[in-house]
Design a protein around this motif. Structure first.
Motif, PDB file in Angstrom:
ATOM      1  N   LEU A 396       0.827  -1.204   0.000  1.00  0.00           N
ATOM      2  CA  LEU A 396       0.000   0.000   0.000  1.00  0.00           C
ATOM      3  C   LEU A 396       0.862   1.256   0.000  1.00  0.00           C
ATOM      4  CD1 LEU A 396      -2.889  -1.056   2.419  1.00  0.00           C
ATOM      5  CD2 LEU A 396      -2.914  -0.973  -0.077  1.00  0.00           C
ATOM      6  N   GLN A 397       2.039   1.171   0.599  1.00  0.00           N
ATOM      7  CA  GLN A 397       2.951   2.308   0.594  1.00  0.00           C
ATOM      8  C   GLN A 397       3.388   2.668  -0.827  1.00  0.00           C
ATOM      9  OE1 GLN A 397       4.156   4.336   3.233  1.00  0.00           O
ATOM     10  NE2 GLN A 397       4.862   5.506   1.462  1.00  0.00           N
ATOM     11  N   LYS A 398       3.395   1.677  -1.718  1.00  0.00           N
ATOM     12  CA  LYS A 398       3.817   1.921  -3.102  1.00  0.00           C
ATOM     13  C   LYS A 398       2.899   2.905  -3.820  1.00  0.00           C
ATOM     14  CE  LYS A 398       6.131  -2.524  -3.777  1.00  0.00           C
ATOM     15  NZ  LYS A 398       6.131  -3.822  -4.520  1.00  0.00           N
ATOM     16  N   ILE A 399       1.646   3.009  -3.383  1.00  0.00           N
ATOM     17  CA  ILE A 399       0.759   4.016  -4.000  1.00  0.00           C
ATOM     18  C   ILE A 399       0.564   5.205  -3.064  1.00  0.00           C
ATOM     19  CG2 ILE A 399      -0.422   2.279  -5.397  1.00  0.00           C
ATOM     20  CD1 ILE A 399      -2.868   2.624  -3.530  1.00  0.00           C
ATOM     21  N   GLY A 400       1.369   5.276  -2.011  1.00  0.00           N
ATOM     22  CA  GLY A 400       1.371   6.444  -1.139  1.00  0.00           C
ATOM     23  C   GLY A 400       0.628   6.306   0.160  1.00  0.00           C
ATOM     24  N   ILE A 401      -0.122   5.223   0.362  1.00  0.00           N
ATOM     25  CA  ILE A 401      -0.912   5.053   1.590  1.00  0.00           C
ATOM     26  C   ILE A 401       0.008   4.663   2.740  1.00  0.00           C
ATOM     27  CG2 ILE A 401      -2.757   3.756   2.713  1.00  0.00           C
ATOM     28  CD1 ILE A 401      -4.019   3.335  -0.024  1.00  0.00           C
ATOM     29  N   GLN A 402      -0.091   5.373   3.848  1.00  0.00           N
ATOM     30  CA  GLN A 402       0.672   5.038   5.042  1.00  0.00           C
ATOM     31  C   GLN A 402      -0.150   4.085   5.908  1.00  0.00           C
ATOM     32  OE1 GLN A 402       2.634   8.342   7.136  1.00  0.00           O
ATOM     33  NE2 GLN A 402       2.104   9.672   5.390  1.00  0.00           N
ATOM     34  N   VAL A 403       0.457   3.000   6.318  1.00  0.00           N
ATOM     35  CA  VAL A 403      -0.244   1.995   7.116  1.00  0.00           C
ATOM     36  C   VAL A 403       0.522   1.754   8.409  1.00  0.00           C
ATOM     37  CG1 VAL A 403      -1.070  -0.383   7.234  1.00  0.00           C
ATOM     38  CG2 VAL A 403      -1.174   0.865   5.057  1.00  0.00           C
ATOM     39  N   ASN A 404      -0.168   1.900   9.510  1.00  0.00           N
ATOM     40  CA  ASN A 404       0.388   1.560  10.819  1.00  0.00           C
ATOM     41  C   ASN A 404      -0.039   0.136  11.157  1.00  0.00           C
ATOM     42  OD1 ASN A 404       1.438   1.754  13.525  1.00  0.00           O
ATOM     43  ND2 ASN A 404      -0.655   2.104  14.219  1.00  0.00           N
ATOM     44  N   VAL A 405       0.928  -0.769  11.307  1.00  0.00           N
ATOM     45  CA  VAL A 405       0.636  -2.164  11.648  1.00  0.00           C
ATOM     46  C   VAL A 405       0.655  -2.326  13.153  1.00  0.00           C
ATOM     47  CG1 VAL A 405       1.384  -4.559  11.474  1.00  0.00           C
ATOM     48  CG2 VAL A 405       1.526  -3.049   9.471  1.00  0.00           C
ATOM     49  N   GLN A 406      -0.463  -2.794  13.696  1.00  0.00           N
ATOM     50  CA  GLN A 406      -0.599  -3.023  15.135  1.00  0.00           C
ATOM     51  C   GLN A 406      -0.707  -4.525  15.382  1.00  0.00           C
ATOM     52  OE1 GLN A 406      -0.716  -0.983  18.016  1.00  0.00           O
ATOM     53  NE2 GLN A 406      -0.678  -2.993  18.993  1.00  0.00           N
ATOM     54  N   ALA A 407       0.296  -5.122  16.029  1.00  0.00           N
ATOM     55  CA  ALA A 407       0.275  -6.550  16.354  1.00  0.00           C
ATOM     56  C   ALA A 407      -0.352  -6.754  17.724  1.00  0.00           C
ATOM     57  CB  ALA A 407       1.682  -7.132  16.327  1.00  0.00           C
ATOM     58  N   ASN A 408      -1.315  -7.674  17.798  1.00  0.00           N
ATOM     59  CA  ASN A 408      -2.071  -7.901  19.032  1.00  0.00           C
ATOM     60  C   ASN A 408      -1.878  -9.329  19.535  1.00  0.00           C
ATOM     61  OD1 ASN A 408      -3.404  -5.329  18.711  1.00  0.00           O
ATOM     62  ND2 ASN A 408      -4.767  -6.292  17.221  1.00  0.00           N
ATOM     63  N   GLU A 409      -1.903  -9.475  20.841  1.00  0.00           N
ATOM     64  CA  GLU A 409      -2.061 -10.806  21.438  1.00  0.00           C
ATOM     65  C   GLU A 409      -3.415 -11.345  20.997  1.00  0.00           C
ATOM     66  OE1 GLU A 409      -3.919 -13.523  24.062  1.00  0.00           O
ATOM     67  OE2 GLU A 409      -4.362 -11.359  24.211  1.00  0.00           O
ATOM     68  N   TRP A 410      -3.507 -12.659  20.783  1.00  0.00           N
ATOM     69  CA  TRP A 410      -4.676 -13.254  20.135  1.00  0.00           C
ATOM     70  C   TRP A 410      -5.987 -12.930  20.846  1.00  0.00           C
ATOM     71  CZ3 TRP A 410      -6.894 -14.541  16.014  1.00  0.00           C
ATOM     72  CH2 TRP A 410      -7.931 -15.491  15.952  1.00  0.00           C
ATOM     73  N   GLY A 411      -6.038 -13.109  22.151  1.00  0.00           N
ATOM     74  CA  GLY A 411      -7.279 -12.842  22.879  1.00  0.00           C
ATOM     75  C   GLY A 411      -7.697 -11.390  22.759  1.00  0.00           C
ATOM     76  N   ASN A 412      -6.741 -10.485  22.827  1.00  0.00           N
ATOM     77  CA  ASN A 412      -7.041  -9.067  22.689  1.00  0.00           C
ATOM     78  C   ASN A 412      -7.508  -8.734  21.275  1.00  0.00           C
ATOM     79  OD1 ASN A 412      -7.046  -6.277  23.539  1.00  0.00           O
ATOM     80  ND2 ASN A 412      -5.140  -6.011  22.393  1.00  0.00           N
ATOM     81  N   HIS A 413      -6.925  -9.412  20.287  1.00  0.00           N
ATOM     82  CA  HIS A 413      -7.328  -9.206  18.896  1.00  0.00           C
ATOM     83  C   HIS A 413      -8.807  -9.547  18.712  1.00  0.00           C
ATOM     84  CE1 HIS A 413      -6.251  -8.685  14.654  1.00  0.00           C
ATOM     85  NE2 HIS A 413      -6.942  -9.779  14.370  1.00  0.00           N
ATOM     86  N   LEU A 414      -9.214 -10.695  19.250  1.00  0.00           N
ATOM     87  CA  LEU A 414     -10.618 -11.103  19.138  1.00  0.00           C
ATOM     88  C   LEU A 414     -11.536 -10.156  19.891  1.00  0.00           C
ATOM     89  CD1 LEU A 414     -10.489 -14.992  19.466  1.00  0.00           C
ATOM     90  CD2 LEU A 414     -10.594 -13.610  17.393  1.00  0.00           C
ATOM     91  N   ALA A 415     -11.110  -9.741  21.069  1.00  0.00           N
ATOM     92  CA  ALA A 415     -11.944  -8.837  21.871  1.00  0.00           C
ATOM     93  C   ALA A 415     -12.167  -7.510  21.145  1.00  0.00           C
ATOM     94  CB  ALA A 415     -11.295  -8.596  23.234  1.00  0.00           C
ATOM     95  N   LYS A 416     -11.140  -7.010  20.488  1.00  0.00           N
ATOM     96  CA  LYS A 416     -11.271  -5.738  19.754  1.00  0.00           C
ATOM     97  C   LYS A 416     -12.269  -5.875  18.602  1.00  0.00           C
ATOM     98  CE  LYS A 416      -7.514  -3.299  18.904  1.00  0.00           C
ATOM     99  NZ  LYS A 416      -6.108  -2.968  18.514  1.00  0.00           N
ATOM    100  N   ILE A 417     -12.294  -7.053  17.956  1.00  0.00           N
ATOM    101  CA  ILE A 417     -13.256  -7.266  16.875  1.00  0.00           C
ATOM    102  C   ILE A 417     -14.670  -7.331  17.443  1.00  0.00           C
ATOM    103  CG2 ILE A 417     -13.996  -8.815  15.019  1.00  0.00           C
ATOM    104  CD1 ILE A 417     -11.075  -9.767  14.838  1.00  0.00           C
ATOM    105  N   ARG A 418     -14.854  -8.148  18.486  1.00  0.00           N
ATOM    106  CA  ARG A 418     -16.191  -8.323  19.073  1.00  0.00           C
ATOM    107  C   ARG A 418     -16.763  -7.013  19.599  1.00  0.00           C
ATOM    108  NH1 ARG A 418     -13.928 -13.238  21.682  1.00  0.00           N
ATOM    109  NH2 ARG A 418     -13.688 -11.955  23.532  1.00  0.00           N
ATOM    110  N   GLN A 419     -15.915  -6.186  20.165  1.00  0.00           N
ATOM    111  CA  GLN A 419     -16.370  -4.937  20.792  1.00  0.00           C
ATOM    112  C   GLN A 419     -16.342  -3.765  19.813  1.00  0.00           C
ATOM    113  OE1 GLN A 419     -13.716  -4.718  24.179  1.00  0.00           O
ATOM    114  NE2 GLN A 419     -14.344  -6.753  24.865  1.00  0.00           N
ATOM    115  N   HIS A 420     -16.090  -4.051  18.525  1.00  0.00           N
ATOM    116  CA  HIS A 420     -16.026  -3.022  17.478  1.00  0.00           C
ATOM    117  C   HIS A 420     -15.030  -1.918  17.831  1.00  0.00           C
ATOM    118  CE1 HIS A 420     -19.072  -5.012  15.235  1.00  0.00           C
ATOM    119  NE2 HIS A 420     -20.054  -4.743  16.072  1.00  0.00           N
ATOM    120  N   GLU A 421     -13.872  -2.348  18.336  1.00  0.00           N
ATOM    121  CA  GLU A 421     -12.806  -1.405  18.657  1.00  0.00           C
ATOM    122  C   GLU A 421     -11.715  -1.380  17.589  1.00  0.00           C
ATOM    123  OE1 GLU A 421     -11.436  -2.548  22.499  1.00  0.00           O
ATOM    124  OE2 GLU A 421     -13.231  -1.805  23.548  1.00  0.00           O
ATOM    125  N   MET A 422     -11.849  -2.214  16.567  1.00  0.00           N
ATOM    126  CA  MET A 422     -10.895  -2.189  15.471  1.00  0.00           C
ATOM    127  C   MET A 422     -11.066  -0.893  14.673  1.00  0.00           C
ATOM    128  SD  MET A 422      -8.817  -4.708  15.342  1.00  0.00           S
ATOM    129  CE  MET A 422      -8.569  -6.417  15.880  1.00  0.00           C
TER     130      MET A 422
END
Length: 526
Positions: A396-422
């Motif tokens: 995505l950077q190749k067309i100019g879009i800046q992307v911040n990659v956030q790595a999550n612990e698995w349980g926290n990743h799921l919780a963020k999806i369920r709680q619409h915090e993504m």
């Protein structure tokens, strides 16, 4: 003899198609070892004693020991050694009887299940129709906060006919009820659960399964012992531990040193180290799991615009990701279902076209160079997941879009999806993915816990498709939904996962397309 109606016959025929398709070639790879999966290579080590403890390295801890509560692979895989289902799958994905011996639908709203007699829970409670009713009612009861509830909303009532017979009454035709029962429902001991309460039952689970609970140390290990009175016979492996090791590199080190005997999702750049080690070999299978990049419409950001989502599909080169990051261990998807799915239909491939991506962004009045997005990924849950996320960010950077990659612990990743915090985007896998409803209803509707996309017109199409009983009409409805979801750019579809396992040379283990670690099927070489 198992009785079935004509709809169920169709389902079995479709599973037969799945079986013929689910091969290493389907997964886009050749077998990673010269010996058949599950057959140990020659070893200079002395054979393992039958009483040796099996230690499985696992990427994350279970959320709970309660059944029918958490829609989460890492929870399900561990507790399926404690609890039994009514209907199971064999090692190739076909439906087989378990605690239920027969099933049929009496009319479009009524299903009958005959139950296995003489089975007991590990605390001595009898398994019977009341136990089945208790567990289904548990899912349906709002106060239990079961994440399965949205998948069972069409269940109106469970009737106990006698000790060995239940009727499930639905509020509208529910043609995939048998599949929901197969993939969701596990049977907890009702008397124990009610007497001690849910909190204590979650720390001391009781089922009818091949293994009994011994000890659970949060974020460290789950210890189980063989159920010598198991209705299918005494397990060959007497002690079992799931050892929680979140990082790929740490799991690999533990395996190479002999601290663990089995783990899944070997990093592709480490396959040769396992194959050349004294302790292990590689087993591979084409998984029924799919991986995708969700373009989150629940977040109030630029991805609410369809043109932006389409632009991201054009700007991400999935073929290159497969080649450079996964070394070909996966099969590209173009829509929400993989080719092993019985309801799959061919859909449009956006292809890699960065100029088209830029044009769409400009049409949406967005300058790619001023666009900043967040991409959330689990760390160590899927093959090379953080590497995939970083590679997407780079593309995505190749067309100019800046992307911040956030790595999550698995349980926290799921919780963020369920709680619409993504925020804008997140990587997730889904499986076992055998039927269209099991994927589309659970990932593209407003109230489904892991959904990242909602559109009221798409939801109306989904709700209209769900009760269709005629197989041809149902297939047409889900074909139309697949095309609509691709046109809406609900995801950037990635791939059908190719699963690589590190296996001790002393362990007889056959990988399954549904990814289960059914330890009752395993044994040490004598």
């Amino acid at each position: 003899m198992l009785r079935k109606n004509h709809v169920f016959l169709v389902l079995l025929l479709l599973f037969a198609v799945f079986l013929s398709a689910c091969t290493p070639e389907t997964a886009g790879t050749a077998p990673a070892t010269t010996q058949p999966a599950g057959q140990p290579a020659a070893s200079t080590e002395s054979p393992a004693a039958p009483s040796q403890e099996l230690i499985i390295g696992f990427e994350a801890d279970a959320a709970t020991m309660l059944a029918n509560t958490d829609v989460n692979y890492v929870t399900d895989i561990q507790i399926r050694n404690i609890y039994d289902p009514l209907i199971d799958r064999d090692e190739k994905g076909a439906l087989i009887p378990s605690l239920a011996t027969e099933w049929k639908n009496l009319d479009p709203l009524t299903w009958e299940f005959k139950l296995r007699q003489g089975v007991k829970f590990t605390n001595g409670e009898p398994f019977n129709a009341e136990a089945v009713k208790f567990n289904i009612d548990y899912i349906l009861d709002e106060k239990n906060n079961s994440f399965y509830r949205s998948r069972w909303k069409d269940i109106k009532e469970v009737k106990v006919i006698d000790d060995n017979t239940i009727h499930i009454i639905t509020s509208q035709p529910f043609p995939t009820l048998v599949l929901r029962i197969t993939d969701d429902l596990l049977i907890m001991a009702p008397k124990h659960t009610q007497e001690v309460g849910l909190e204590k039952a979650a720390m001391n689970p009781v089922g009818t399964g091949a293994y009994k609970f011994e000890k659970w140390t949060r974020d460290d290990s789950l210890k189980l012992v063989a159920n010598e009175e198991y209705w299918q016979g005494s397990p060959a492996i007497k002690k079992l531990t799931f050892k929680i090791i979140p990082e790929f590199s740490a799991r690999l080190s533990a395996f190479l040193s002999g601290e663990i005997h089995l783990f899944k999702n070997v990093p592709v750049d480490s396959v040769e180290r396992v194959k050349n080690s004294d302790n292990g070999t590689i087993a591979m299978v084409g998984s029924s799991r799919i991986n995708y990049l969700a373009l989150n419409t629940f977040y109030d950001g630029p991805l609410k615009d369809k043109r932006v989502r389409q632009a991201l599909n054009y700007a991400i080169d999935v073929d290159e990701l497969l080649k450079s990051v996964l070394n070909g261990n996966g099969t590209k998807m173009t829509g929400p279902l993989s080719k092993v799915n019985e309801d799959y239909t061919e859909t449009k491939d956006y292809g890699y076209d960065p100029e088209k991506a830029i044009a769409l962004l400009k049409e949406a009045n967005m300058d790619p160079k001023s666009l900043k997005l967040q991409l959330d990924t689990p760390n160590g849950r899927y093959p090379m997941d953080t590497h995939v996320a970083q590679a997407i960010a780079s593309q995505l950077q190749k067309i100019g879009i800046q992307v911040n990659v956030q790595a999550n612990e698995w349980g926290n990743h799921l919780a963020k999806i369920r709680q619409h915090e993504m925020k804008d985007m997140f990587i997730l896998g889904w499986g076992p993915a055998f039927d269209a409803q099991g994927t589309i209803e659970n990932l593209f509707t407003e109230k489904a816990p892991y959904s990242g996309f909602y559109d009221k017109d798409v939801e109306a199409m989904i709700q209209k498709a769900l009760p269709i009983f005629d197989p041809a009409d149902r297939k047409q409805a889900f074909d139309e939904l697949q095309h609509r979801l691709v046109d809406e750019a609900a995801w950037v579809p990635l791939w059908q996962q190719g699963d690589l396992y590190a296996v001790s040379k002393n362990l007889q283990f056959t990988p399954r397309p549904d990814e289960k670690f059914m330890v009752f099927e395993m044994k040490w070489n004598q």
